[in-house]
Design a protein around this motif. Structure first.
Motif, PDB file in Angstrom:
ATOM      1  N   LYS A 163      44.873  54.925  41.420  1.00 10.45           N
ATOM      2  CA  LYS A 163      44.123  54.069  40.513  1.00 10.45           C
ATOM      3  C   LYS A 163      43.711  54.884  39.301  1.00 10.45           C
ATOM      4  CE  LYS A 163      40.551  50.602  40.496  1.00 10.45           C
ATOM      5  NZ  LYS A 163      39.585  49.862  41.267  1.00 10.45           N
ATOM      6  N   GLY A 220      41.392  49.366  35.598  1.00  8.54           N
ATOM      7  CA  GLY A 220      41.922  48.246  36.348  1.00  8.54           C
ATOM      8  C   GLY A 220      43.411  48.364  36.592  1.00  8.54           C
ATOM      9  N   THR A 279      44.621  44.662  36.888  1.00 14.78           N
ATOM     10  CA  THR A 279      43.687  43.732  37.505  1.00 14.78           C
ATOM     11  C   THR A 279      42.475  43.608  36.596  1.00 14.78           C
ATOM     12  OG1 THR A 279      44.391  44.453  39.683  1.00 14.78           O
ATOM     13  CG2 THR A 279      42.320  43.262  39.562  1.00 14.78           C
ATOM     14  N   ARG A 329      38.729  42.759  35.338  1.00 16.65           N
ATOM     15  CA  ARG A 329      37.426  42.987  35.970  1.00 16.65           C
ATOM     16  C   ARG A 329      36.892  41.714  36.618  1.00 16.65           C
ATOM     17  NH1 ARG A 329      34.095  47.456  32.557  1.00 16.65           N
ATOM     18  NH2 ARG A 329      35.859  48.859  32.328  1.00 16.65           N
ATOM     19  N   LYS A 353      38.688  39.279  37.922  1.00 15.89           N
ATOM     20  CA  LYS A 353      39.433  39.046  39.156  1.00 15.89           C
ATOM     21  C   LYS A 353      38.940  39.985  40.249  1.00 15.89           C
ATOM     22  CE  LYS A 353      44.125  38.708  40.963  1.00 15.89           C
ATOM     23  NZ  LYS A 353      45.550  38.785  40.613  1.00 15.89           N
ATOM     24  N   ALA A 354      38.724  41.255  39.912  1.00 15.68           N
ATOM     25  CA  ALA A 354      38.219  42.213  40.892  1.00 15.68           C
ATOM     26  C   ALA A 354      36.832  41.801  41.377  1.00 15.68           C
ATOM     27  CB  ALA A 354      38.193  43.623  40.296  1.00 15.68           C
ATOM     28  N   TYR A 408      37.303  38.875  43.774  1.00 16.82           N
ATOM     29  CA  TYR A 408      37.827  39.371  45.053  1.00 16.82           C
ATOM     30  C   TYR A 408      36.754  40.122  45.836  1.00 16.82           C
ATOM     31  CZ  TYR A 408      42.777  38.230  44.288  1.00 16.82           C
ATOM     32  OH  TYR A 408      43.973  37.590  44.128  1.00 16.82           O
ATOM     33  N   ARG A 409      35.931  40.889  45.138  1.00 24.69           N
ATOM     34  CA  ARG A 409      34.846  41.618  45.811  1.00 24.69           C
ATOM     35  C   ARG A 409      33.894  40.636  46.498  1.00 24.69           C
ATOM     36  NH1 ARG A 409      34.382  45.285  42.314  1.00 24.69           N
ATOM     37  NH2 ARG A 409      33.237  44.069  40.804  1.00 24.69           N
ATOM     38  N   VAL A 466      43.727  45.264  45.815  1.00 24.02           N
ATOM     39  CA  VAL A 466      43.190  45.099  44.465  1.00 24.02           C
ATOM     40  C   VAL A 466      41.865  45.839  44.320  1.00 24.02           C
ATOM     41  CG1 VAL A 466      42.185  43.404  42.851  1.00 24.02           C
ATOM     42  CG2 VAL A 466      44.375  42.933  43.969  1.00 24.02           C
ATOM     43  N   LEU A 467      41.050  45.831  45.370  1.00 32.62           N
ATOM     44  CA  LEU A 467      39.726  46.447  45.293  1.00 32.62           C
ATOM     45  C   LEU A 467      39.745  47.960  45.468  1.00 32.62           C
ATOM     46  CD1 LEU A 467      37.695  43.786  47.274  1.00 32.62           C
ATOM     47  CD2 LEU A 467      37.776  44.137  44.799  1.00 32.62           C
TER      48      LEU A 467
END
Length: 109
Positions: A4, A9, A21, A23, A25-26, A29-30, A107-108
């Motif tokens: 990463k 991202g 990705t 922010r 979207k992250a 997802y978080r 993704v995370l």
């Protein structure tokens, strides 16, 4: 091998593929990942911190923001025995999370 690029991202896979990705979207997802963990029985702050490896403040902010994506969570207990429970998933499809859990985690990371 995945690497990463901090603060961007971007994810570099095998040295040549970059996945961007956003922010938002992250962040989404978080939130759904934390809700999924709570619903799966990982529902205390300590258990959530251990499972997600999030900083404490990030976890606090994520828990506070679950309502912004329509997820209703209830707190019970006191400071030492605090637990969370998902009461309503709202428009979020829990089955989608289960079926795409590895992608959400990737993704995370």
């Amino acid at each position: 091998m995945k690497q990463k690029i901090k603060g961007t991202g971007h994810l570099v896979v095998n040295g040549d593929i970059t996945i961007n990705t956003s922010r938002s979207k992250a962040s989404f997802y978080r939130r759904i990942y934390v809700a999924y963990l709570i619903d799966s029985g990982i529902n205390t702050p300590k258990e959530l911190l251990d499972a997600t490896k999030m900083p404490r403040r990030t976890l606090q902010d994520t828990l506070a923001a679950l309502g912004e994506v329509g997820i209703q969570a209830e707190r019970s207990g006191g400071t030492k025995n605090l637990t969370y429970q998902i009461v309503n998933w709202g428009a979020i499809n829990k089955d989608w999370i289960e079926n795409n859990l590895q992608h959400v985690i990737d993704v995370l990371e």
